[in-house]
Design a protein around this motif. Sequence first.
Motif, short mmCIF file in Angstrom:
data_model
loop_
_atom_site.label_atom_id
_atom_site.label_comp_id
_atom_site.label_asym_id
_atom_site.label_seq_id
_atom_site.Cartn_x
_atom_site.Cartn_y
_atom_site.Cartn_z
N GLN B 50 51.04 44.92 25.99
CA GLN B 50 49.83 45.22 26.75
C GLN B 50 50.03 46.47 27.60
O GLN B 50 51.15 46.81 27.99
CB GLN B 50 49.53 44.05 27.70
CG GLN B 50 49.55 42.70 27.05
CD GLN B 50 48.16 42.15 26.78
OE1 GLN B 50 47.17 42.88 26.81
NE2 GLN B 50 48.10 40.85 26.54
N ILE B 51 48.90 47.11 27.90
CA ILE B 51 48.90 48.20 28.86
C ILE B 51 47.99 47.79 30.00
O ILE B 51 46.84 47.41 29.78
CB ILE B 51 48.37 49.51 28.25
CG1 ILE B 51 49.21 49.93 27.05
CG2 ILE B 51 48.33 50.62 29.30
CD1 ILE B 51 50.65 50.29 27.37
N ALA B 52 48.53 47.85 31.21
CA ALA B 52 47.73 47.49 32.38
C ALA B 52 47.54 48.72 33.25
O ALA B 52 48.47 49.52 33.42
CB ALA B 52 48.42 46.38 33.18
N CYS B 53 46.35 48.88 33.78
CA CYS B 53 46.06 49.94 34.73
C CYS B 53 45.67 49.30 36.05
O CYS B 53 44.69 48.55 36.11
CB CYS B 53 44.92 50.82 34.23
SG CYS B 53 45.24 51.56 32.62
N ILE B 54 46.43 49.58 37.09
CA ILE B 54 46.15 48.98 38.39
C ILE B 54 45.02 49.78 39.04
O ILE B 54 45.17 50.98 39.29
CB ILE B 54 47.39 49.02 39.30
CG1 ILE B 54 48.65 48.58 38.55
CG2 ILE B 54 47.17 48.20 40.56
CD1 ILE B 54 48.66 47.18 38.08
N THR B 55 43.91 49.13 39.31
CA THR B 55 42.79 49.85 39.95
C THR B 55 42.77 49.62 41.46
O THR B 55 42.25 50.43 42.20
CB THR B 55 41.45 49.41 39.34
OG1 THR B 55 41.39 47.99 39.29
CG2 THR B 55 41.33 49.94 37.92
N ARG B 56 43.35 48.50 41.89
CA ARG B 56 43.38 48.22 43.32
C ARG B 56 44.51 47.24 43.59
O ARG B 56 44.72 46.33 42.78
CB ARG B 56 42.04 47.60 43.76
CG ARG B 56 41.81 47.55 45.26
CD ARG B 56 40.34 47.26 45.56
NE ARG B 56 39.91 45.97 45.03
CZ ARG B 56 40.11 44.80 45.64
NH1 ARG B 56 40.72 44.76 46.81
NH2 ARG B 56 39.71 43.67 45.09
N GLY B 57 45.22 47.43 44.70
CA GLY B 57 46.26 46.48 45.08
C GLY B 57 47.66 46.92 44.70
O GLY B 57 47.95 48.10 44.62
N ALA B 58 48.53 45.94 44.46
CA ALA B 58 49.92 46.22 44.15
C ALA B 58 50.49 45.05 43.36
O ALA B 58 50.12 43.89 43.57
CB ALA B 58 50.74 46.42 45.43
N THR B 59 51.39 45.36 42.44
CA THR B 59 52.00 44.32 41.60
C THR B 59 53.50 44.55 41.46
O THR B 59 54.00 45.62 41.76
CB THR B 59 51.40 44.33 40.18
OG1 THR B 59 51.67 45.59 39.57
CG2 THR B 59 49.90 44.09 40.19
N LYS B 60 54.16 43.52 40.99
CA LYS B 60 55.55 43.67 40.56
C LYS B 60 55.64 43.26 39.11
O LYS B 60 54.93 42.36 38.66
CB LYS B 60 56.50 42.82 41.42
CG LYS B 60 56.24 41.32 41.35
CD LYS B 60 57.25 40.52 42.20
CE LYS B 60 56.92 39.03 42.17
NZ LYS B 60 57.82 38.22 43.01
N LEU B 61 56.49 43.96 38.37
CA LEU B 61 56.76 43.58 36.97
C LEU B 61 58.20 43.13 36.93
O LEU B 61 59.11 43.89 37.26
CB LEU B 61 56.55 44.77 36.03
CG LEU B 61 56.82 44.48 34.55
CD1 LEU B 61 55.80 43.49 33.99
CD2 LEU B 61 56.80 45.77 33.73
N ALA B 62 58.40 41.87 36.55
CA ALA B 62 59.74 41.31 36.62
C ALA B 62 60.15 40.69 35.30
O ALA B 62 59.32 40.25 34.51
CB ALA B 62 59.81 40.25 37.71
N VAL B 63 61.43 40.67 35.08
CA VAL B 63 62.01 39.96 33.95
C VAL B 63 62.54 38.64 34.46
O VAL B 63 63.29 38.61 35.45
CB VAL B 63 63.17 40.77 33.33
CG1 VAL B 63 63.98 39.90 32.39
CG2 VAL B 63 62.62 41.98 32.61
N HIS B 64 62.13 37.56 33.81
CA HIS B 64 62.64 36.26 34.21
C HIS B 64 63.93 35.99 33.46
O HIS B 64 63.91 35.68 32.28
CB HIS B 64 61.61 35.17 33.93
CG HIS B 64 60.78 34.91 35.12
ND1 HIS B 64 60.73 33.71 35.77
CD2 HIS B 64 59.98 35.74 35.82
CE1 HIS B 64 59.92 33.79 36.81
NE2 HIS B 64 59.44 35.02 36.86
N ALA B 65 65.04 36.15 34.16
CA ALA B 65 66.32 35.79 33.57
C ALA B 65 66.43 34.27 33.70
O ALA B 65 65.71 33.65 34.46
CB ALA B 65 67.44 36.50 34.31
#
Lengths: 241, 241
Positions: B50-65
């Motif tokens: 997927q491709i995500a475009c953040i239009t508002r706010g903030a996110t984290k992208l994490a790997v679940h080990a």
Amino acid sequence: MNNHSAFDTFMRAAFGMEPGGKTCNQLETIATTLSLDRGKIAPLDRSIDQIACITRGATKLAVHASGDREQIVAFHFAGDIVSIPSDGSHIYVMTSLVETELLVFPAREFFDQASAESTMARSLFDRLPAALNRCREKAVALGRMSAHERLAGFLTGMAERVGKRVGERIVLNLPMSRQDIGDSLGMTIETVSRQLGAMRKAGLIETRGRSQIVLRDIRELAKRAGHAKQANKKPPKNFEI
Amino acid sequence: MNNHSAFDTFMRAAFGMEPGGKTCNQLETIATTLSLDRGKIAPLDRSIDQIACITRGATKLAVHASGDREQIVAFHFAGDIVSIPSDGSHIYVMTSLVETELLVFPAREFFDQASAESTMARSLFDRLPAALNRCREKAVALGRMSAHERLAGFLTGMAERVGKRVGERIVLNLPMSRQDIGDSLGMTIETVSRQLGAMRKAGLIETRGRSQIVLRDIRELAKRAGHAKQANKKPPKNFEI
DNA sequence: TGCATTCATTGATCTGGATCAAAGACCATT
DNA sequence: AATGGTCTTTGATCCAGATCAATGAATGCA
């Protein structure tokens, strides 16, 4: 310097482009061919971003941190495409690990051409996110994995990229030194050596000379590569028998 | 769900595309808009990239080990574009840090469109290598920097992305917790807290409540962020006064 | 074929940051 | 403004891997 048919063959293999096209020709005019002996630093213009395509051999791309240490960002083999930045807070250095040939393009013009040629663009849109993900996996390893797990991951990764199946086993002829492996995995050569020793004792690998490693149980290696640092608190602390 | 003019405005800002074009319209048909409250996992289809475009706010992208730990691969803010892989040995999870809105595209179709539209392709060829380089810098930090240096690097990096100049100082209103910072820098919350404490004692920062950090000496922070682990063997071992 | 130099392994010790364990601060809710 | 739950800070101890220090191959070259 420019062998036309070799260039076209490469472009077809790398990007699926039909040879002799306009884009292909224009790219050829901005390409530089480099031939490097073992252990040479690629003489790149550091004032602009560059794109390198490895046509033969193997290289390492490293960041020179201050002092005597470097962090290897990635290893590259024939067929790989490498983005080499000029800015950033660090200096990137590409070094050949064996006799190597590569094509170098100025990134700006390279991407200008790629934007205009949808076949090439599409190919890059497969490759760039893949490179990003490999880098992310590396970050996960460096941030969350133990030395043993990182090395197991390194071996299984190399098996996929340059391993040769010989019966039950997978044979790796690694072009990089222990120092390189350490610089790639964020650990010292001593730790690399010790962990290889532990795997040897466990019967997972054999080492032959300096550069050959035989993987005897890739399944177990993959298993050991997969677990995070503080994962399950039940199993014992180390992997030695 | 689809506000046409808002979508076009975003596409112009993100990729420099003229609104109302064919590519723009086709992208709109495959876009999904997500609105997430603070701390929600983005409900993404894990079977495709997927491709995500953040239009508002903030996110984290994490790997679940495995186990209870995660490695945060990157933080993202409004305007950022995020590539989220479905394959690979790990599971990627995107989580909102505050109230967030984002557009999500299936990567394949997104890049198909981008390949056909040179303006968009060119824009992506700027962004993708930049994302790769940010990831590389992260790898360098995780592989070769001390906890103190990583945190200094984190603060200066955040200063560039979300810092507000207030007189001499730079004020950060961080949307992420200490746990998130630790998971991003490959260290524990205790270490994060201790290193922040050391910087506080050294007069480099002030902390106000849980989320505000005031940088009093960004120059010194940048200096501390730049040195590799075993760099110069002359200076003393730690930074505390 | 032997020598030399570089590279890899092994051992002993040290240490930065993890882990274990409270205590204290912040914020939301009532 | 008091309360409870969550997040952060601080302290004590431990350990994986770094560092220091030889020793032991492997490869290149004369």
